[in-house]
Design a protein around this motif. Structure first.
Motif, short mmCIF file in Angstrom:
data_model
loop_
_atom_site.label_atom_id
_atom_site.label_comp_id
_atom_site.label_asym_id
_atom_site.label_seq_id
_atom_site.Cartn_x
_atom_site.Cartn_y
_atom_site.Cartn_z
N TYR A 79 0.86 -1.18 0.00
CA TYR A 79 0.00 0.00 0.00
C TYR A 79 0.90 1.22 0.00
N MET A 80 0.60 2.15 -0.88
CA MET A 80 1.37 3.37 -0.99
C MET A 80 0.46 4.54 -0.64
N HIS A 81 0.82 5.28 0.40
CA HIS A 81 0.04 6.45 0.83
C HIS A 81 0.64 7.70 0.19
N GLY A 89 5.59 6.56 -2.98
CA GLY A 89 4.74 7.43 -2.19
C GLY A 89 5.44 7.89 -0.92
N LYS A 90 4.71 8.66 -0.14
CA LYS A 90 5.27 9.22 1.08
C LYS A 90 5.43 8.15 2.15
N ILE A 91 4.45 7.26 2.26
CA ILE A 91 4.51 6.16 3.23
C ILE A 91 4.19 4.88 2.48
N GLY A 92 5.06 3.90 2.60
CA GLY A 92 4.82 2.61 1.98
C GLY A 92 4.71 1.54 3.04
N VAL A 93 3.76 0.64 2.87
CA VAL A 93 3.55 -0.45 3.82
C VAL A 93 3.47 -1.76 3.05
N LEU A 94 4.22 -2.74 3.52
CA LEU A 94 4.11 -4.10 2.99
C LEU A 94 3.56 -4.99 4.08
N ALA A 103 -6.85 -16.54 -1.71
CA ALA A 103 -5.89 -15.45 -1.95
C ALA A 103 -6.57 -14.10 -2.10
N GLY A 104 -7.74 -14.05 -2.71
CA GLY A 104 -8.46 -12.79 -2.87
C GLY A 104 -8.89 -12.21 -1.53
N LYS A 105 -9.40 -13.07 -0.66
CA LYS A 105 -9.81 -12.61 0.67
C LYS A 105 -8.60 -12.21 1.51
N LEU A 106 -7.52 -12.97 1.37
CA LEU A 106 -6.29 -12.61 2.09
C LEU A 106 -5.77 -11.25 1.63
N ALA A 107 -5.79 -11.03 0.32
CA ALA A 107 -5.30 -9.76 -0.22
C ALA A 107 -6.16 -8.60 0.26
N GLU A 108 -7.47 -8.79 0.33
CA GLU A 108 -8.38 -7.74 0.83
C GLU A 108 -8.07 -7.43 2.30
N PHE A 109 -7.90 -8.49 3.10
CA PHE A 109 -7.57 -8.30 4.51
C PHE A 109 -6.22 -7.60 4.66
N ALA A 110 -5.22 -8.06 3.91
CA ALA A 110 -3.87 -7.48 4.01
C ALA A 110 -3.88 -6.01 3.58
N ARG A 111 -4.67 -5.66 2.58
CA ARG A 111 -4.75 -4.26 2.15
C ARG A 111 -5.35 -3.40 3.26
N LYS A 112 -6.41 -3.88 3.90
CA LYS A 112 -7.01 -3.12 5.01
C LYS A 112 -6.02 -2.97 6.15
N LEU A 113 -5.28 -4.02 6.42
CA LEU A 113 -4.27 -3.97 7.47
C LEU A 113 -3.17 -2.98 7.11
N ALA A 114 -2.74 -2.98 5.86
CA ALA A 114 -1.71 -2.04 5.40
C ALA A 114 -2.21 -0.60 5.50
N LEU A 115 -3.46 -0.35 5.13
CA LEU A 115 -4.05 0.99 5.27
C LEU A 115 -4.02 1.42 6.73
N HIS A 116 -4.39 0.52 7.61
CA HIS A 116 -4.40 0.83 9.05
C HIS A 116 -2.99 1.15 9.56
N ALA A 119 -1.92 4.55 8.50
CA ALA A 119 -2.62 5.63 9.20
C ALA A 119 -2.22 5.74 10.66
N SER A 120 -2.02 4.60 11.32
CA SER A 120 -1.81 4.64 12.78
C SER A 120 -0.36 4.47 13.20
N ASN A 121 0.49 4.00 12.30
CA ASN A 121 1.91 3.84 12.57
C ASN A 121 2.22 3.11 13.88
N PRO A 122 1.69 1.90 14.06
CA PRO A 122 2.00 1.17 15.29
C PRO A 122 3.50 0.85 15.36
N GLN A 123 4.05 0.93 16.55
CA GLN A 123 5.48 0.69 16.73
C GLN A 123 5.79 -0.79 17.02
#
Length: 178
Positions: A79-81, A89-94, A103-116, A119-123
Motif C-alpha cells: 500500500y502506498m500512501h 509514495g510518502k509512506i509505503g507499507v508491505l 488469496a483474494g480474501k487474504l489480499a483484501e484483509f492485508a490491504r485493510k491492514l496495510a491501510l491501518h 494511518a496509525s503507525n504502530p510501533q
C-alpha cells in the motif's frame, strides 16, 4: 531516505529508488551488497549512483534499510500512501499474510491492514514485543503527569495503569481498536 519531501518529487530520485528496489529484489537486504551492485542502465554501482545524485541534487540521502518479504502459501500486499508516482509514495507499507485461505480474501484483509498501519503507525506488533526501556520511559512520564494531580499514590498507580493501556492502544497493533 532523504531529508525533505521535495526530493521525492524529483524524477532522478524516483529513478534511483526504482533502481535500488530492483537490485534489492535480486540481492536481498544486505545494504553493502545493494550498494556494490551495478545500477540498472548505468556505468556506476548503486552506491556511486547515490553519491552522484547527492552531488547533483544537493540533498543529503542515504540507503537506510531494505527488506524483502515472501510467504508461501499466502500473499504480500503493498500500500502506498500519498502516491507521487506508480509504486512511489510518502509512506509505503508491505504486509505479508501466510495462510492457505482464499488469496483474494487474504489480499483484501492485508490491504485493510496495510491501510491501518499507514494511518496509525504502530510501533509494535503485540504487547510482548514492546521495548521494556520504552515502556519504562513511558511509565515514568505517566507517573510524573499523574503526580501533578495531587492524588494519593494508590490513585496515581491506577491512573498510570489506565494511561499505560492507552499507550498500548496507540503503539501496539493488536491492541488498537480498529
Amino acid at each position: 531516505n532523504a531529508e525533505t519531501d521535495f526530493v521525492a518529487r524529483n524524477d532522478q530520485f524516483q529513478n534511483l529508488v526504482r533502481g535500488v528496489t530492483e537490485i534489492a529484489l535480486k540481492t536481498g537486504s544486505d545494504l553493502d551488497a545493494i550498494k556494490a551492485a551495478a545500477f540498472p542502465g548505468g556505468a556506476r554501482n548503486a552506491g556511486e549512483e547515490l553519491t552522484h545524485l547527492i552531488a547533483t541534487i544537493g540533498e543529503n540521502m542515504n540507503l537506510r534499510r531494505a527488506t524483502r518479504l515472501a510467504v508461501s502459501p499466502g500473499v504480500v500486499v503493498a500500500y502506498m500512501h500519498n502516491a507521487l508516482a506508480p509504486n512511489l509514495g510518502k509512506i509505503g507499507v508491505l504486509v505479508a499474510v501466510q495462510s492457505t485461505a482464499d488469496a483474494g480474501k487474504l489480499a483484501e484483509f492485508a490491504r485493510k491492514l496495510a491501510l491501518h498501519v499507514a494511518a496509525s503507525n504502530p510501533q509494535y506488533l503485540d504487547i510482548a514485543s514492546v521495548d521494556p526501556k520504552a515502556l519504562d520511559r513511558e511509565r515514568d512520564i505517566l507517573r510524573e503527569q499523574a503526580k501533578t494531580s495531587g492524588k494519593a499514590d494508590a490513585i496515581v498507580d491506577k491512573m498510570v495503569e489506565g494511561r499505560r493501556k492507552k499507550y498500548y492502544e496507540e503503539t501496539v497493533l493488536t491492541e488498537q481498536i480498529y
